[in-house]
Write an enzyme that holds these catalytic residues in place. Structure first.
Site, PDB file in Angstrom:
ATOM      1  N   GLU A  42      -1.227 -21.637  -8.894  1.00 11.16           N
ATOM      2  CA  GLU A  42      -2.449 -21.174  -8.227  1.00 11.16           C
ATOM      3  C   GLU A  42      -3.122 -22.302  -7.470  1.00 11.16           C
ATOM      4  O   GLU A  42      -3.520 -22.134  -6.307  1.00 11.16           O
ATOM      5  CB  GLU A  42      -3.405 -20.589  -9.265  1.00 11.16           C
ATOM      6  CG  GLU A  42      -4.738 -20.166  -8.694  1.00 11.16           C
ATOM      7  CD  GLU A  42      -4.611 -19.026  -7.714  1.00 11.16           C
ATOM      8  OE1 GLU A  42      -5.262 -19.084  -6.653  1.00 11.16           O
ATOM      9  OE2 GLU A  42      -3.841 -18.084  -7.988  1.00 11.16           O
ATOM     10  N   ASP A  89      -3.684 -22.363  -3.261  1.00 10.94           N
ATOM     11  CA  ASP A  89      -4.987 -22.435  -2.608  1.00 10.94           C
ATOM     12  C   ASP A  89      -5.073 -23.629  -1.666  1.00 10.94           C
ATOM     13  O   ASP A  89      -5.489 -23.496  -0.508  1.00 10.94           O
ATOM     14  CB  ASP A  89      -6.098 -22.538  -3.661  1.00 10.94           C
ATOM     15  CG  ASP A  89      -6.336 -21.235  -4.399  1.00 10.94           C
ATOM     16  OD1 ASP A  89      -5.734 -20.221  -4.005  1.00 10.94           O
ATOM     17  OD2 ASP A  89      -7.100 -21.233  -5.373  1.00 10.94           O
ATOM     18  N   SER A 133      -4.891 -13.846  -4.571  1.00 12.01           N
ATOM     19  CA  SER A 133      -4.985 -15.299  -4.673  1.00 12.01           C
ATOM     20  C   SER A 133      -4.501 -15.975  -3.406  1.00 12.01           C
ATOM     21  O   SER A 133      -4.831 -17.137  -3.159  1.00 12.01           O
ATOM     22  CB  SER A 133      -4.126 -15.816  -5.833  1.00 12.01           C
ATOM     23  OG  SER A 133      -4.801 -15.699  -7.042  1.00 12.01           O
ATOM     24  N   ASP A 184      -8.911  -3.222  11.834  1.00 10.37           N
ATOM     25  CA  ASP A 184      -8.911  -2.163  10.836  1.00 10.37           C
ATOM     26  C   ASP A 184      -7.499  -1.921  10.305  1.00 10.37           C
ATOM     27  O   ASP A 184      -6.513  -1.967  11.049  1.00 10.37           O
ATOM     28  CB  ASP A 184      -9.443  -0.876  11.473  1.00 10.37           C
ATOM     29  CG  ASP A 184      -9.992   0.103  10.462  1.00 10.37           C
ATOM     30  OD1 ASP A 184      -9.956  -0.198   9.258  1.00 10.37           O
ATOM     31  OD2 ASP A 184     -10.468   1.176  10.883  1.00 10.37           O
ATOM     32  N   GLY A 211     -12.196   2.611   9.535  1.00 11.37           N
ATOM     33  CA  GLY A 211     -13.466   2.093   9.074  1.00 11.37           C
ATOM     34  C   GLY A 211     -13.318   1.427   7.714  1.00 11.37           C
ATOM     35  O   GLY A 211     -12.223   1.054   7.293  1.00 11.37           O
ATOM     36  N   ASP A 258     -12.904   0.838   3.788  1.00 12.23           N
ATOM     37  CA  ASP A 258     -12.262   1.539   2.677  1.00 12.23           C
ATOM     38  C   ASP A 258     -12.176   0.612   1.482  1.00 12.23           C
ATOM     39  O   ASP A 258     -12.334  -0.610   1.602  1.00 12.23           O
ATOM     40  CB  ASP A 258     -10.867   2.054   3.075  1.00 12.23           C
ATOM     41  CG  ASP A 258      -9.936   0.968   3.592  1.00 12.23           C
ATOM     42  OD1 ASP A 258      -9.575   0.069   2.793  1.00 12.23           O
ATOM     43  OD2 ASP A 258      -9.572   1.000   4.783  1.00 12.23           O
TER      44      ASP A 258
END
Length: 619
Positions: free
Chosen positions: A317, A321, A535, A577, A596, A598
């Site tokens: 992780e 990042d 992540s 979108d 739009g 969601d």
């Protein structure tokens, strides 16, 4: 009346000998908070009496409503105060407790033999901290601690129910660690070793050939991207940052968080950048441009992992990042916050290695800093119902304090859609079927990031090889903020009675935005791995928004800060979108992606030139 006066006189006469309080004598203990032990935790024994707990007492903040007003005003592009973020001292002045609250807490602690010389405080004194053995805390809170074990082997010392003297209930919001079972689990799915996947090796070779070309040339997305191997070149091309050169690195900064013994291995980061962003490779060992801040005994092991650590995937992780953010936002300085929080303990079979609340340790640390990065990415979270509501609200309020100071907080939406199959039940003792919202993703003061895959077009992320599904849903703790009404109400209405009773129709909906989050190339232990998850999408979005801040600061304007009011009023038009896919889970088809907003991809993915223009035009 005579009795009260006599009691006071007696106390006054004994004041030099004992601690005597008429308040204490009239105030009995009453349960302050109770929280069911989550389904995946099992009590395995009594907590050792000498196990040390770093108790954190949250005093009621005197003017949080006023702070929230400031937050909404300085974050609203239609307000004349837009961008006028508060400073360190102004925020602390709003959240400091009243003198009465602080005095009563001091008196209560003193009655239990805890003098002020043993206490430490947050800068605003809204948190009081003291390290005590379990036996002492049990008397202080009229409770019993036990050791609990998670199905994954994690241990915690917790007290599901705890009490306070009645007169303190209105002065204290929460005390931890007590009944919160939050684990800062990284929102990532299983990794797939490239060496075991011939197709991936072939795809990677193709990407390497592309990398060798001039990255500033006008490559198409089809040329720069491959669905089996997402790289910085792909992300920079897809999201339009490829030709942007940061103008004020140093003035502009970006950060991310590491928990659970994670760090970012500089050697791996160097190998990654050398292959996928060669001009940035030297940053991997530069402690100014890539700084690692260790908090509360956090991990920063830079030597090779041992066999046990390799088996656990340590630093996957942290590497993901750092590599993702530097691969996109270089040369913007990056800060990694490595938070530990494990208190001193005597090792034995029942003693845990992590007792403190990770978010609480981290957020208190950053709130005590005067100089902060303008964007911070967090890829960690857990089911909302593992956290007592009072604690969740207080932590969420701490995030608002960062937002009003001009910090954009991005959190991962989760990797299980609306919840993992077979685990979708309430934690209230009734075991009612329910979708499982995530925390802190459902906090209204943060921006939550979902994940996509593919490129033309992007769709909501789903990987059948490991079960990864981009998370989304509606909080059960936090009601829908007014800034979401225009976008979220129509979406909820469109669902009709579908999923009736499984989610909170009036809850804060998430995610707010999305980004690529599948099959990211990541160097770990000197080799390339592919990684799915929010992540991946969260640091990618953070890096792009950091470049928007760079452009704002270079133009003499303020950074984005708390994003959501701007996003839901104007910024959404700059996002692409996503119309296909769903946050499946809990044995259902889950919330669908639609035109739009969601509850699987939010408003979609950022296209940097449009987002930058929208941000600049908001002033």
């Amino acid at each position: 009346m005579l009795f009260v006066s006599a009691a006071f006189l007696v106390c006054a006469g004994l004041s030099d000998l004992v601690s005597c309080s008429p308040v204490r004598s009239r105030s009995s203990y009453v349960v302050k908070d109770s929280h069911h032990v989550p389904r995946q935790w099992t009590r395995i024994g009594q907590a050792p009496a000498d196990h040390v707990v770093k108790l954190q007492i949250a005093l009621k903040q005197s003017q949080f409503d006023e702070l929230e007003r400031h937050l909404y005003e300085v974050s609203d592009p239609d307000h004349h105060r837009y961008g006028e973020h508060l400073n360190f001292d102004e925020v602390n002045d709003l959240v400091k407790p009243g003198d009465d609250s602080l005095n009563l807490v001091h008196e209560w602690l003193r009655d239990h033999g805890i003098g002020q010389d043993r206490l430490s405080y947050s800068p605003a004194k809204d948190w009081v901290k003291v390290s005590l053995p379990v036996a002492h805390v049990e008397r202080l809170l009229n409770t019993k601690y036990a050791v609990y074990k998670h199905v994954d082997g994690t241990h915690l010392v917790r007290a599901p129910t705890w009490s306070l003297p009645t007169h303190l209930h209105k002065h204290i919001d929460t005390i931890q660690p007590t009944n919160s079972f939050l684990r800062a689990a990284p929102k990532k799915s299983n990794v797939m070793p490239v060496a075991d996947d011939e197709q991936a090796v072939s795809d990677l070779s193709a990407v390497q050939r592309i990398k060798a070309t001039n990255p500033s040339s006008n490559l198409s997305v089809a040329q720069a991207c491959n669905v089996s191997a997402v790289t910085p070149l792909c992300l920079r091309t897809l999201y339009g940052t490829i030709n942007y050169e940061p103008k004020v690195p140093g003035k502009n900064k970006v950060g991310f968080t590491n928990y659970l013994g994670e760090t970012s291995n500089r050697s791996d980061v160097f190998l990654f950048l050398n292959q996928f962003r060669p001009e940035a490779a030297q940053v991997a060992f530069n402690t100014v441009q890539f700084r690692i801040e260790v908090i509360a005994n956090g991990d920063n092991q830079q030597t090779p992992n041992n066999a046990t650590q390799l088996a656990a995937g340590k630093d996957l992780e942290g590497n993901l990042d750092a590599e993702t953010i530097l691969g996109i936002s270089y040369p913007t300085p990056l800060i990694a916050y490595n938070t530990g929080g494990s208190p001193p303990f005597k090792p034995d079979d029942n003693t845990p290695t992590n007792t403190n609340e990770p978010y609480l340790v981290w957020v208190q640390y950053v709130l005590a800093q005067r100089d902060l990065p303008q964007v911070i990415s967090t890829s960690y979270g857990d089911d909302e119902q593992t956290v007592p509501q009072a604690f969740a609200r207080r932590v969420c309020n701490q995030f608002a304090q960062l937002g009003v100071r001009g910090v954009s907080l991005l959190f991962a939406s989760g990797d299980d859609g609306v919840g993992p199959d077979g685990s979708c039940f309430t934690n209230d003792g009734k075991n009612t079927s329910s979708f499982l919202p995530s925390f802190p993703a459902g906090c209204p003061y943060v921006t939550t990031v979902g994940a996509t895959k593919n490129f033309n077009p992007e769709v909501a992320a789903y990987d059948p090889r490991n079960g990864f599904v981009s998370g989304g849903g509606f909080s059960n703790y936090f009601q829908r903020p007014s800034y979401q009404d225009a976008a979220v109400k129509p979406y909820v209405a469109s669902l009709g009675d579908q999923f009736k009773g499984l989610y909170n129709k009036r809850g804060r909906g998430y995610p707010d935005i999305a980004a690529q989050g599948q099959l990211f190339q990541t160097v770990w232990n000197g080799t390339i791995r592919r990684l799915d998850g929010t992540s991946a999408s969260t640091p990618a979005a953070a890096a792009i928004l950091s470049l928007v801040n760079d452009s704002l600061l270079a133009a003499g304007k303020r950074p984005l800060g708390f994003l959501n009011l701007w996003l839901y009023k104007r910024g959404y038009k700059a996002f692409t979108d996503v119309l296909s896919g769903a946050a499946t889970g809990c044995g259902t088809s889950g919330f669908p992606a639609v035109k739009g907003w969601d509850a699987v991809t939010g408003f979609g993915t950022p296209y940097f030139p449009k987002v930058r223009a929208a941000a600049l035009n908001s002033y």
